[in-house]
Scaffold this motif. Structure first.
Motif, mmCIF file in Angstrom:
data_model
loop_
_atom_site.group_PDB
_atom_site.id
_atom_site.type_symbol
_atom_site.label_atom_id
_atom_site.label_comp_id
_atom_site.label_asym_id
_atom_site.label_seq_id
_atom_site.Cartn_x
_atom_site.Cartn_y
_atom_site.Cartn_z
ATOM 1 N N THR A 40 34.165 41.096 40.908
ATOM 2 C CA THR A 40 33.381 39.872 41.022
ATOM 3 C C THR A 40 32.283 39.940 39.976
ATOM 4 O O THR A 40 31.614 40.964 39.830
ATOM 5 N N GLU A 64 32.891 34.423 39.031
ATOM 6 C CA GLU A 64 34.320 34.443 39.272
ATOM 7 C C GLU A 64 34.719 35.773 39.893
ATOM 8 O O GLU A 64 33.979 36.746 39.834
ATOM 9 N N THR A 65 35.903 35.755 40.513
ATOM 10 C CA THR A 65 36.453 37.007 40.995
ATOM 11 C C THR A 65 37.814 37.171 40.342
ATOM 12 O O THR A 65 38.646 36.269 40.373
ATOM 13 N N LEU A 66 38.015 38.325 39.712
ATOM 14 C CA LEU A 66 39.243 38.573 38.981
ATOM 15 C C LEU A 66 40.067 39.622 39.700
ATOM 16 O O LEU A 66 39.522 40.576 40.252
ATOM 17 N N ASN A 67 41.375 39.413 39.677
ATOM 18 C CA ASN A 67 42.259 40.457 40.173
ATOM 19 C C ASN A 67 42.728 41.242 38.965
ATOM 20 O O ASN A 67 43.337 40.687 38.050
ATOM 21 N N ASP A 96 45.433 39.366 36.755
ATOM 22 C CA ASP A 96 44.812 38.645 35.642
ATOM 23 C C ASP A 96 44.808 39.451 34.353
ATOM 24 O O ASP A 96 44.257 39.011 33.356
ATOM 25 N N ALA A 105 40.459 32.861 37.958
ATOM 26 C CA ALA A 105 40.397 33.812 39.049
ATOM 27 C C ALA A 105 41.284 33.399 40.212
ATOM 28 O O ALA A 105 41.546 32.229 40.424
ATOM 29 N N THR A 106 41.713 34.404 40.894
ATOM 30 C CA THR A 106 42.533 34.127 42.069
ATOM 31 C C THR A 106 41.660 33.650 43.220
ATOM 32 O O THR A 106 41.505 32.465 43.443
ATOM 33 N N ALA A 107 41.077 34.631 43.885
ATOM 34 C CA ALA A 107 40.238 34.243 45.003
ATOM 35 C C ALA A 107 38.845 33.961 44.481
ATOM 36 O O ALA A 107 38.016 34.838 44.386
ATOM 37 N N GLU A 162 33.438 31.585 44.904
ATOM 38 C CA GLU A 162 32.446 30.527 45.089
ATOM 39 C C GLU A 162 32.858 29.552 46.183
ATOM 40 O O GLU A 162 32.954 28.353 45.970
#
Ligand code: ATP
Ligand code: MG
Lengths: 517, 438
Positions: A217, A226-229, A233, B426-428, B431
Motif C-alpha cells: 500500500t 493505491e494498493t498493489l499486488n 501487478d 491496483a487490485t484491491a 481507498e
C-alpha cells in the motif's frame, strides 16, 4: 477480500496533530498469511498509521474503524493490542541492554512458578525454543548489549512470538542492519507467514519490499494512493517509486563531474583504545587522506570500527586516544574536544540521530543552529530573527516537512529528523564533513536530494567522508573507498577499481592490503 | 478562521510550552481571585501585596537559579543552608570588622560564588550526582551556620536592611502615590506596547504568521490592565511604602535571567545539556563547564536570597532558610519544568513561585495554621504537576488540539490531491471510503 476475510481491515482512518493532518481517510486491508508493505515518502504517515493500529494512539484519538479478525477493535493502549496478538516493533529497539536475552523476551510477561516466583528454568527453555524459531544461535543468557543490532532485531521478533503474535508490525526493521542480517530477517518473515503470522513492514529499502512483500500500500501525504499486488501487478522498484513520488526517478544518483583538488586532510597512524578494555584497539594504526572536492567512502561491516574512527577523530569523542596525527591544510592540528574539531572545520553527522544527533525536546530552528550558534550571535546573544531565516532557508533547501520551524523536532517523522541533523552540520560550514549513515530511514526521493547536496558540498571544495552500510550508495557516490576490517584499513580503491566483490573481500579479511592504483 | 485558535494566540503563537505557561498564569489569577473573594478584598490591598512581595522575593530569587539547575538535569538541596551561612557570615563581618554594608553585599556574593564553585566542582568534574553533593552541602552549611553564629542571632546595621525591607524614596510632586513606583509602572507599559509593535513589525517583514490585530489588542490590553492595577496598588499604600526594593532586585534578576536563558548561547547550552547531554557534547558543548556554572550560579543567588532575608529580619538566626529548597523546587515544577531536565522557563518558575506565595498568604489571611498551609501546598504541587503531565500527552486527548487541527487539516494537507502518474491498476484499492473531492 472475497475468498478469505482479511485479518485486518482499517477503514477511513483519519488522524490529526495540531496543525497537521497526518492521515486523511486511509484504508488498509491485510490478508491472512500475507506480508503487506507500506511505502511512502518521509512524513507520509506510515508510522502514524501503525501507531493507530497498535494502540499507541488510543481509540478516540483518531477517527475511522479497525476490524481485526472479523471484529471491530478499540485498543486503548499497546497492551490491549498485544493481548489481541498485534505486536509492533518500533525502529528504535526497546530492549534493555543490561539484561539477558531471556529477561528481555519475557520482560513484563514473566512466566511464574506455582509459588509466584519467576520460573527462570521454564523461561530459559522457552527462550531457547523461540531463538531457534527465529534462527538465532545465541545463549539465552547473553546480555543484549553484547550482541549486534541484527541479532537484537531477532530478539525483538522472538519477544513478539512469545506474545503469540498473529500480526507483526515492523517499522523500518532493516534500516540499521547490514545486508546479510537484513536478508536473514526477511527470510524469517517469509517463514513466519506460513505459520500463521501476517506482517506489515515499513521500509525505505524498496529492493527488500519488492522481494518479500505480497502486496504494497502506498501512502502519500497522509492518503492511501493505491494498493498493489506484487505478483499480479508485476511490481518492481520503479513502479513503487512512481506511486510514492508521482513520477519516475530516472537514476538513483545525480550526475556529477568530480573536481578533485589536492590533499588537505591527512590522518596518520591513528590508534585508539577501546573505552573500557585497555588491550583492545578499535582503531589500529589507520592512515588515510581526503582531497578537496572528494567524496571518500569508508566501507566495512557493522562493528568494523568505522563509527569509532570517525568519532575519535571528531574531538576524541570515542575511546581513548593512543597515537596518531591529523594534518589539515598542511598543518598538524590537535582536536582534543568537539569544540576544537568544529572550529577546525570538521563536522560529524552521527548514525544515531535520536541518541547523539538531536535534543528531542528542542524545536527545529534551534536544533539547526545548535552546533554553531556563534554564527548568528553577537556577543554571545543569539539573533532570533536570523535564526528563523536560517531555519527557513534549510527547510526549503532540504524540503523538511513540517508545519513550522517553531515545531519541536519530536513532531517530525524519522526521515525529516535526519534532514534536521544534516542541516545542523551544514550550517557549521565545515571543510570536512563526516557522514555516518546519512540516508538511514530516508525515502528514495529524499535520498536523491541528499546525494545532490553531498555532491554540491564536494563541488564547493569540501571534503566528504561517507560511511554507509549500503554498498550501492558507497559505490554510487564515492571517488575513493577505503575498506575497514576489525579496526584496520585493509584496502583502498578508486572509483574505477571498486566493485562490490572486491570491497566485500577487503571488508571481511585483512589478508592482503589493497592500494589504489 | 476559527475563533478559538485565534484566541489561543493571545497567549503567544508557536509552541505549546508558551501555552502551558499560560495555564499556570491562569491558575495564579484564579487563586488570587479566589482569595480576594474569600478574604473580602484583603488579598489585593496595597499593604498585603507589598507584604507578599517582600516576604517571598527571596524564594523567587532561588527559583530563578533552581530552574536553571533543573533544566540542566540536576537539583540543589543546599540553597537554604547556603543562604543561611552567607547571612551569618555577612552579619558577623559587619558586626565585628565594621565592614561597610555595600562591601558586605559584595562579600556575600563572593562567599556564595566560592561555595557554588565547590559544589559545582564535585558535580561537574568529579561526577558526583548533584543530589548527593547538595545534600551533603545542606548538612555541611547548616552546621557551619550554627557554628559561625554560635546558634545565636546576629543583628545587621540599618543601611544593610534596605535590601530586605527598604522602599523607594518619595520624590517629585505630591500625587498621593509613590512617584517612583508610578514611573516604573509607566516604563513597563511602554515596554509592553513597544515590544508588541516591534515583534509584529518583524513578523510582517519575515512574512511569518501574524496574529490578527484584535488578538494583539486584547493581549496588550490585558497585560497593561494588570500592570496599571498593580502599579496603583503598590504606589498607593501607606506613605513611605512603595514597590519594595527586594521586589525590584527580583524584577531585575528575572529580566536578566530570562534573557540569559532564552537568548544567549550559554542559555541554549543549558537546555541542550539537560535535554540530551551526549548530543550536546557532540555539538561542541562543554557540558562540564555548563554544569559547573549552573551550580555556581545557584549558590550565588542563594547567597543573595540569604542576605535579603537577613536584611528583612534585621538579624541572622540559626533557623534561617530552613525548607527554602523545597519551596524553590516546588515553584519550578509548578512552573512547568520537567524532572528529567531540558524543560522549564524562568518566567514559568516565577509564576509557579507566586502561586505558592499567594496560597500561603491567602490561607494565612484566613487564619489557617501552618499545618493547613503545608497540606494545601503539597496538594497543589501534586495536582499542578499531574495536570502538566496529562497535558503533555495532549496528542491523545486535547480539547484545544481537536479544534485547531480540524481547521489546519482541511486547509493544508487535504488540498493535495493525488496526481499520480501511476494509473491505479491496483487490485484491491484501499481507498474504499475515499471522500468525493475536497
Ligand atoms: N506528535 C506529533 N505531533 C505533530 N505532528 C506529528 C506528530 N507525529 C507525527 N507528526 C506528523 O505527521 C506526519 C506523518 O508522520 P509519520 O511519522 O507517520 O511519517 P512516516 O511516514 O513514518 O515518515 P518516515 O518515513 O520519515 O518515518 C508528519 O508530517 C509528522 O510531522
Ligand atoms: Mg516513520
Amino acid at each position: 477480500m472475497s475468498a478469505t476475510a482479511p485479518i485486518l481491515q482499517m477503514d477511513s482512518i483519519t488522524k490529526e496533530f495540531p496543525g497537521v493532518k497526518a492521515l486523511a481517510d486511509v484504508s488498509l486491508s491485510v490478508g491472512i498469511d500475507e506480508i503487506h508493505a507500506i511505502c511512502g515518502e518521509n512524513g507520509a504517515g506510515k508510522s502514524t498509521l501503525m501507531k493507530v493500529l497498535s494502540g499507541v494512539y488510543p481509540y478516540g484519538s483518531y477517527s475511522g474503524t479497525i476490524t481485526y479478525r472479523g471484529e471491530e477493535v478499540r485498543f486503548k493502549d499497546i497492551r490491549a493490542s498485544e493481548a489481541a496478538g498485534i505486536v509492533i516493533i518500533h525502529q528504535e529497539l526497546a530492549l534493555i541492554p543490561e539484561l539477558s536475552i531471556t529477561e528481555n523476551i519475557f520482560l513484563g510477561n514473566e512466566p511464574t512458578t506455582r509459588f509466584g516466583s519467576i520460573d527462570w528454568k521454564g523461561a530459559q527453555r522457552e527462550a531457547r525454543e523461540l531463538l531457534a524459531r527465529v534462527g538465532l544461535d545465541e545463549d539465552p543468557d547473553t546480555l543484549i548489549k553484547d550482541i549486534g543490532v541484527g541479532k537484537q532485531q531477532l530478539v525483538e521478533i522472538a519477544k513478539a512470538l512469545s506474545k503469540r503474535v498473529k500480526l507483526l508490525i515492523l517499522d523500518e526493521p532493516t534500516a540499521a542492519l547490514n545486508e546479510s542480517d537484513s536478508q536473514h530477517l526477511l527470510d524469517l518473515l517469509r517463514g513466519l507467514k506460513g505459520k500463521g503470522v501476517s506482517s506489515i513492514i515499513i521500509s525505505h529499502k524498496l529492493n527488500e519490499i519488492e522481494q518479500v512483500a505480497d502486496s504494497i500500500t502506498i501512502i502519500r501525504d497522509g492518503r492511501a494512493i493505491e494498493t498493489l499486488n506484487v505478483v499480479r501487478d508485476g511490481v518492481n522498484e520503479d513502479r513503487i517509486i512512481r506511486g510514492m513520488v508521482g513520477r519516475s526517478l530516472q537514476s538513483r544518483f545525480p550526475d556529477r563531474v568530480p573536481e578533485i583538488g589536492e590533499v588537505f586532510f591527512e590522518v596518520n597512524g591513528w590508534t585508539v583504545q577501546h573505552p573500557v578494555s585497555a588491550e583492545r584497539m578499535v582503531c589500529k594504526n589507520e592512515s588515510f587522506t581526503v582531497r578537496r572536492g572528494e567524496i571518500v567512502g569508508l566501507a566495512g561491516l557493522v562493528g568494523a570500527g568505522r563509527t569509532e574512527l570517525a568519532m575519535s577523530l571528531f574531538g576524541r569523542s570515542y575511546g581513548a586516544y593512543r597515537s596518531g596525527t591529523i594534518v589539515k591544510d598542511g598543518k598538524q592540528v590537535q582536536l582534543r574536544t568537539v569544540h576544537e574539531a568544529i572550529d577546525n572545520g570538521l563536522a560529524y553527522v552521527s548514525e544515531d540521530r535520536k541518541a547523539l544527533g538531536l535534543n528531542l525536546l528542542d524545536d527545529i530552528k534551534r536544533s539547526i543552529v545548535s552546533a554553531k550558534p556563534e554564527r548568528i550571535s553577537r556577543a554571545n546573544v543569539v539573533d532570533e530573527y536570523r535564526e528563523h531565516d536560517v531555519a527557513e532557508e534549510y527547510r526549503r533547501k532540504l524540503r523538511i516537512k513540517t508545519a513550522s520551524v517553531e515545531s519541536g523536532v519530536d513532531t517530525l517523522s524519522g526521515g525529516n529528523q535526519q534532514k534536521v541533523v544534516l542541516a545542523k552540520w551544514m550550517f557549521t560550514e565545515p571543510d570536512l564533513l563526516i557522514l555516518d549513515e546519512p540516508t538511514r530511514g530516508i525515502d528514495v526521493g529524499a535520498k536523491f536530494e541528499i546525494y545532490g547536496i553531498i555532491q554540491e558540498l564536494a563541488a564547493q571544495g569540501k571534503g566528504i567522508v561517507l560511511i554507509s552500510s549500503e554498498l550501492p550508495e558507497l559505490l554510487g557516490l564515492s571517488d575513493r573507498i577505503y575498506t575497514i576490517f576489525e579496526g584496520a584499513i585493509t584496502g583502498e580503491y578508486s572509483a574505477a577499481t571498486a566493485t562490490p566483490e572486491a570491497l566485500m573481500k577487503s571488508m571481511t579479511s585483512s589478508a592482503q592490503k589493497v592500494t589504489a592504483a | 478562521m476559527s475563533g478559538i485558535s485565534d484566541l489561543k494566540k493571545i497567549f503567544g503563537t508557536g509552541n505549546t510550552s508558551k501555552l502551558r505557561q499560560f495555564g499556570i498564569l491562569f491558575s495564579l489569577i484564579l487563586i488570587v481571585a479566589l482569595f480576594q473573594w474569600l478574604t473580602g478584598g484583603l488579598t489585593l490591598s496595597s499593604t498585603n501585596l507589598i507584604a507578599v512581595v517582600s516576604q517571598y522575593s527571596y524564594i523567587l530569587i532561588l527559583a530563578i537559579g533552581m530552574v536553571m539547575v533543573i533544566i540542566a538535569g540536576h537539583i540543589d538541596l543546599s540553597v537554604g543552608s547556603v543562604a543561611a551561612i552567607t547571612g551569618v557570615v555577612v552579619a558577623r563581618a559587619m558586626a565585628e570588622f565594621n565592614l561597610p554594608w555595600p562591601l558586605a553585599i559584595v562579600f556575600g556574593i563572593v562567599v556564595g560564588a566560592a561555595i557554588g564553585a565547590g559544589q559545582g566542582f564535585w558535580v561537574a568534574y568529579v561526577g558526583v550526582p548533584a543530589f548527593i553533593v547538595t545534600l551533603a552541602g545542606m548538612m555541611l552549611f547548616r552546621g557551619g551556620q550554627v557554628f559561625i553564629g554560635n546558634g545565636n542571632t546576629v543583628p545587621v546595621p540599618d543601611g544593610f536592611r534596605a535590601i530586605g525591607s527598604g522602599f523607594l524614596p518619595e520624590v517629585g510632586p505630591e500625587t498621593g502615590y509613590n512617584n517612583l513606583t508610578l514611573l516604573i509602572g509607566l516604563i513597563a507599559i511602554v515596554t509592553i506596547i513597544w515590544r508588541e509593535l516591534r515583534s509584529r513589525a518583524v513578523q510582517r517583514q519575515m512574512g511569518s504568521e501574524i496574529a490578527p490585530a484584535w488578538v494583539a489588542g486584547i493581549r496588550v490590553a490585558l497585560l497593561v490592565g494588570i500592570v496599571v492595577v498593580a502599579t496603583l496598588l503598590f504606589a498607593g499604600g501607606r506613605v513611605g511604602t512603595s514597590f519594595p526594593i527586594s521586589g525590584l532586585i527580583l524584577v531585575v534578576l528575572v529580566i536578566v535571567y530570562s534573557f540569559i536563558t532564552r537568548r544567549t548561547v550559554f542559555g541554549r547550552h543549558v537546555y541542550a545539556v539537560g535535554g540530551n547531554s551526549r548530543a550536546a557534547e557532540l555539538s561542541g558543548v562543554n557540558s562540564k563547564r555548563i554544569n559547573f556554572f549552573v551550580m555556581m550560579n545557584m549558590s550565588i543567588l542563594a547567597a543573595l536570597a540569604g542576605m535579603i532575608y537577613v536584611a528583612r529580619a534585621g538579624a541572622s538566626g540559626p533557623n534561617d532558610g530552613t525548607g527554602w529548597e523545597l519551596d524553590a523546587i516546588a515553584s519550578v515544577f509548578i512552573g512547568g519544568a520537567a524532572v528529567a531536565g531540558g524543560v522549564g522557563t524562568v518566567i514559568g518558575s516565577i509564576i509557579g513561585g507566586l502561586v505558592m506565595a499567594f496560597l500561603n498568604n491567602g490561607l494565612q489571611l484566613m487564619g489557617a495554621g501552618a499545618d493547613t498551609v503545608q497540606i494545601v501546598k503539597g496538594l497543589v504541587l501534586l495536582v499542578a504537576v499531574a495536570i502538566d503531565v496529562y497535558n503533555k500527552k495532549q496528542n491523545r486527548f486535547s480539547i484545544i488540539g481537536i479544534f485547531t487541527s480540524k481547521r489546519g487539516g482541511n486547509a493544508s494537507v487535504a488540498a493535495t490531491t493525488p496526481t499520480s502518474g501511476a494509473a491505479p491498476s491496483a487490485t484491491a484499492s484501499a481507498e474504499t471510503g475515499a471522500p468525493a473531492k475536497d
